[in-house]
Motif scaffolding. Structure first.
Motif, short mmCIF file in Angstrom:
data_model
loop_
_atom_site.label_atom_id
_atom_site.label_comp_id
_atom_site.label_asym_id
_atom_site.label_seq_id
_atom_site.Cartn_x
_atom_site.Cartn_y
_atom_site.Cartn_z
N GLU A 191 0.83 -1.21 0.00
CA GLU A 191 0.00 0.00 0.00
C GLU A 191 0.86 1.26 0.00
OE1 GLU A 191 -1.99 3.42 1.87
OE2 GLU A 191 -0.42 2.20 2.77
N THR A 192 1.92 1.25 0.81
CA THR A 192 2.80 2.42 0.89
C THR A 192 3.45 2.69 -0.46
OG1 THR A 192 3.23 2.07 3.23
CG2 THR A 192 4.84 3.39 2.01
N ALA A 193 3.96 1.63 -1.10
CA ALA A 193 4.62 1.80 -2.40
C ALA A 193 3.64 2.25 -3.47
CB ALA A 193 5.28 0.48 -2.81
N PHE A 194 2.44 1.71 -3.44
CA PHE A 194 1.43 2.09 -4.43
C PHE A 194 1.01 3.54 -4.24
CE2 PHE A 194 -3.08 2.24 -5.85
CZ PHE A 194 -2.85 2.01 -7.20
N GLU A 195 0.75 3.92 -2.99
CA GLU A 195 0.37 5.30 -2.72
C GLU A 195 1.48 6.28 -3.09
OE1 GLU A 195 -2.35 6.72 -1.57
OE2 GLU A 195 -3.55 4.92 -1.29
N ALA A 196 2.73 5.87 -2.87
CA ALA A 196 3.86 6.76 -3.10
C ALA A 196 4.10 7.05 -4.56
CB ALA A 196 5.13 6.17 -2.47
N ARG A 197 3.71 6.13 -5.44
CA ARG A 197 4.03 6.34 -6.84
C ARG A 197 3.00 5.77 -7.81
NH1 ARG A 197 9.90 4.76 -9.53
NH2 ARG A 197 9.65 5.91 -11.50
N GLY A 198 2.58 4.55 -7.56
CA GLY A 198 1.74 3.87 -8.53
C GLY A 198 0.40 4.54 -8.77
N ALA A 199 -0.25 4.99 -7.70
CA ALA A 199 -1.56 5.61 -7.86
C ALA A 199 -1.48 6.86 -8.72
CB ALA A 199 -2.16 5.94 -6.48
N GLY A 200 -0.41 7.64 -8.54
CA GLY A 200 -0.22 8.83 -9.37
C GLY A 200 0.00 8.50 -10.83
N LEU A 201 0.73 7.42 -11.09
CA LEU A 201 0.94 7.01 -12.48
C LEU A 201 -0.36 6.56 -13.13
CD1 LEU A 201 4.31 5.02 -12.32
CD2 LEU A 201 3.83 7.01 -13.75
N VAL A 202 -1.17 5.82 -12.40
CA VAL A 202 -2.45 5.38 -12.97
C VAL A 202 -3.33 6.58 -13.29
CG1 VAL A 202 -4.57 4.09 -12.52
CG2 VAL A 202 -2.35 3.14 -11.82
N GLU A 203 -3.40 7.53 -12.36
CA GLU A 203 -4.22 8.72 -12.59
C GLU A 203 -3.70 9.50 -13.81
OE1 GLU A 203 -5.30 13.02 -10.56
OE2 GLU A 203 -4.50 11.42 -9.30
N ALA A 204 -2.39 9.66 -13.89
CA ALA A 204 -1.82 10.42 -15.00
C ALA A 204 -2.04 9.73 -16.33
CB ALA A 204 -0.33 10.65 -14.76
N MET A 205 -1.85 8.42 -16.37
CA MET A 205 -2.07 7.69 -17.62
C MET A 205 -3.53 7.78 -18.05
SD MET A 205 0.66 6.18 -18.96
CE MET A 205 0.08 4.72 -19.83
N THR A 206 -4.45 7.70 -17.11
CA THR A 206 -5.86 7.82 -17.44
C THR A 206 -6.16 9.21 -18.00
OG1 THR A 206 -6.46 6.24 -15.71
CG2 THR A 206 -8.21 7.70 -16.50
N THR A 324 4.24 15.20 -15.42
CA THR A 324 4.32 16.17 -14.33
C THR A 324 3.21 15.94 -13.31
OG1 THR A 324 5.29 17.77 -15.86
CG2 THR A 324 4.40 18.65 -13.80
N LEU A 325 2.02 15.56 -13.78
CA LEU A 325 0.93 15.23 -12.87
C LEU A 325 1.29 14.03 -12.00
CD1 LEU A 325 -2.01 15.66 -11.93
CD2 LEU A 325 -2.72 14.18 -13.83
N ALA A 326 1.87 13.00 -12.59
CA ALA A 326 2.26 11.82 -11.82
C ALA A 326 3.28 12.19 -10.74
CB ALA A 326 2.84 10.76 -12.75
N LEU A 327 4.25 13.03 -11.08
CA LEU A 327 5.26 13.45 -10.12
C LEU A 327 4.65 14.29 -9.01
CD1 LEU A 327 7.96 14.34 -12.77
CD2 LEU A 327 8.23 12.55 -11.03
N ALA A 328 3.77 15.21 -9.38
CA ALA A 328 3.17 16.10 -8.38
C ALA A 328 2.22 15.34 -7.46
CB ALA A 328 2.45 17.24 -9.09
N ARG A 329 1.42 14.44 -8.02
CA ARG A 329 0.47 13.68 -7.21
C ARG A 329 1.19 12.80 -6.18
NH1 ARG A 329 -4.65 15.36 -6.52
NH2 ARG A 329 -5.72 15.74 -8.50
N SER A 330 2.40 12.36 -6.51
CA SER A 330 3.15 11.51 -5.58
C SER A 330 4.15 12.30 -4.75
CB SER A 330 3.87 10.40 -6.36
OG SER A 330 4.75 10.95 -7.32
N ALA A 331 4.09 13.63 -4.81
CA ALA A 331 4.96 14.51 -4.02
C ALA A 331 6.43 14.18 -4.22
CB ALA A 331 4.58 14.44 -2.54
#
Length: 533
Positions: A191-206, A324-331
């Motif tokens: 969960e920590t790894a997904f929240e830190a990066r993966g969720a932002g990538l999914v949102e950005a790709m969508t 840039t959205l993926a990077l920003a969403r994952s801080a």
């Protein structure tokens, strides 16, 4: 049981907000302006599975992984089925089984030999795509995967679980699909790894795929800006600047404004800057994208066949915003600026013509040979503005620039051009880490004479057959030799037919690549270019 829930509906919410805030022209399209229902599954990580229901996914590297499925009542039945089918456990190989135990369906997913996070993402994407028609709950049993590996597989699942039917009534009226539960021994780490990066990538790709698949009556320069604002709304460390025609004219940006004169929808220069906490000192990495929201070719008009696909000619701009959205969403602790040169290329009485001479922001004059070579034109002003105002550590421009790059590289690699070996090497490394292929092509000195003009400083269409190379050379003439710069021609990779991990339409190419590149950035010395080749 550890259970942590992450909703992946943020992207759809942003899309709905953008539709609500877009100018009236977009809303006048009726149903075409209505966002589709959310298609992403809410994600839960857990240490054990609940009662068998819906679909179960079994990611396996070998038959030995079946022994780790303790508590899974149907191991022996699955083992017999795999043996009978001659399943090879190769990466992204799948086998669907029905009628076993209490599950509606068992999807066996091959992972191949021990692979990278990127390999697991690709495998997850295939699983996500395979289960698009299953609207019930999905459980992934991954006891052999670490938390980081489970997060990578989950990220891929979200990327693969994308629909392009954003304007179909069935999609708008559909209920959200059932949840995704990923079972792994270290659910908290996953969960920590997904929240830190993966969720932002999914949102950005969508987001990138949605905006690239939208028709040009819905997405044009002004609405691209509005959707970008909605996507970044409330994200810490983000600032947004928009230049309209009057502002660009005051700055002497005579090329991007000329390129947009043929359209009733005026051009925009969109700048999104993100500076995360802990970012290294120095100028930002600048990602500059070609954003032709529709390309008729202008006066040098394209053939009618497949012209509708030219709604995707803003894919470079979408990708730099998405990364840039993926990077920003994952801080992420990075300093990056995304610049989109947004123009609709249309033919009317005010449109630029072949033979016109335009003056860029840096005073360089350009003879227009073809109005269908407009992408390099709009990038010229965008690059000059970016270098002068952002003082970037490096510039990477991304564009669906030429058909020639596909003739050279097929659909396996995007073209990479650079005068700086150290920068090109970092982009190549990011390509290897993400599986988004780049192949470096030459910037030969002969391209200078191929793009020379008898009336102006340079012309926008080169002589000879190296179309991708002369296009890259032209763009490079609007960046100082001392500034590390690279050009990515993604015309052959951005858009196409369906495959086992995406539907027909946008691939979202470049988001994962650029996100990795910015995260791994190592400063490149400024100075005379070292790698023109």
């Amino acid at each position: 049981m550890i259970s942590v829930r992450r909703s992946l509906l943020v992207a759809a919410s942003a899309l709905a907000l953008a539709a609500a805030s877009a100018p009236a022209v977009a809303q006048s399209q009726g149903a075409a302006g209505v966002a589709a229902a959310p298609s992403q599954r809410a994600v839960t990580f857990a240490t054990e599975a609940s009662t068998p229901t819906g679909v179960v996914v079994l990611p396996l590297r070998s038959v030995a992984d079946l022994d780790a499925l303790t508590g899974f009542a149907d191991v022996e039945a699955v083992r017999r089925a795999l043996t009978s089918a001659g399943f090879g456990y190769g990466a992204r190989q799948t086998l669907s089984l029905r009628g076993i135990g209490g599950w509606d369906r068992i999807l066996v997913l091959g992972l191949g030999a021990e692979g990278s996070a990127s390999d697991l993402q690709w495998s997850g994407a295939v699983a996500g795509r395979s289960l698009m028609s299953d609207t019930g709950a999905v459980t992934v049993l991954a006891p052999a995967l670490s938390g980081e590996q489970a997060a990578a597989l989950t990220t891929g699942f979200g990327i693969g679980h994308y629909r392009s039917n954003i304007h179909q009534a069935s999609a708008r009226n559909a209920a959200a699909p059932g949840g995704l539960t990923v079972v792994t021994p270290d659910a908290a780490a996953a969960e920590t790894a997904f929240e830190a990066r993966g969720a932002g990538l999914v949102e950005a790709m969508t987001w990138v795929r949605d905006i690239s698949n939208e028709p040009a009556n819905i997405v044009y320069p002004e609405t691209f800006v509005e959707r970008t604002r909605a996507a970044f709304q409330g994200v810490p460390g983000v600032s947004i600047e928009v230049l309209d025609v009057a502002a660009m004219e005051r700055l002497g940006m005579g090329v991007i404004t000329a390129a947009g004169r043929g359209s009733a929808r005026p051009p925009r220069l969109l700048v999104v800057r993100y500076e995360g906490a802990g970012a290294p000192e120095g100028g930002p990495i600048a990602l500059v994208g070609k954003g032709i929201t529709f390309d008729t070719g202008g006066i040098s008009i394209k053939p009618g066949a497949n012209m509708g696909n030219m709604k995707m000619d803003m894919s470079g701009a979408a990708s730099v915003m998405g990364a840039t959205l993926a990077l920003a969403r994952s801080a992420a602790p990075v300093n990056v600026v995304a610049v989109a040169a947004l123009v609709e290329n249309m033919p009317d009485g005010a449109a630029m013509r072949p033979g016109d001479v335009l003056t860029a922001m840096n005073g360089k004059t350009i003879e227009v040979i073809s109005t269908d070579a407009e992408g390099r034109l709009v990038l010229s002003d965008a690059l000059v503005w970016t270098e002068r105002n952002m003082e970037p550590a490096a510039i990477v421009d991304v564009a669906t620039l030429t058909g020639a790059v596909g003739g050279a590289l097929g659909d396996d690699y995007a073209g990479l051009f650079s005068r700086h070996d150290a920068l090109a090497d970092q982009l190549t490394a990011a390509s290897g880490a993400t599986g988004e292929g780049l192949w470096r092509l030459p910037l030969h000195a002969s391209y200078a004479s191929d793009t020379s003009s008898t009336i102006a400083d340079i012309k926008n269409s080169g002589d000879g057959g190296a179309g991708a190379g002369t296009g890259a050379w032209f763009i490079g003439e609007f960046v100082s030799r001392e500034t590390p710069w690279a050009h990515l021609d993604i015309a052959n990779m951005a858009y196409g037919g369906a495959n086992d991990w995406k539907p027909a339409g946008s691939a979202g190419f470049g988001v994962r690549l650029l996100e990795q590149f910015v995260r791994d950035w190592r400063p490149v010395a400024r100075g005379v270019a070292d790698g023109g080749r």
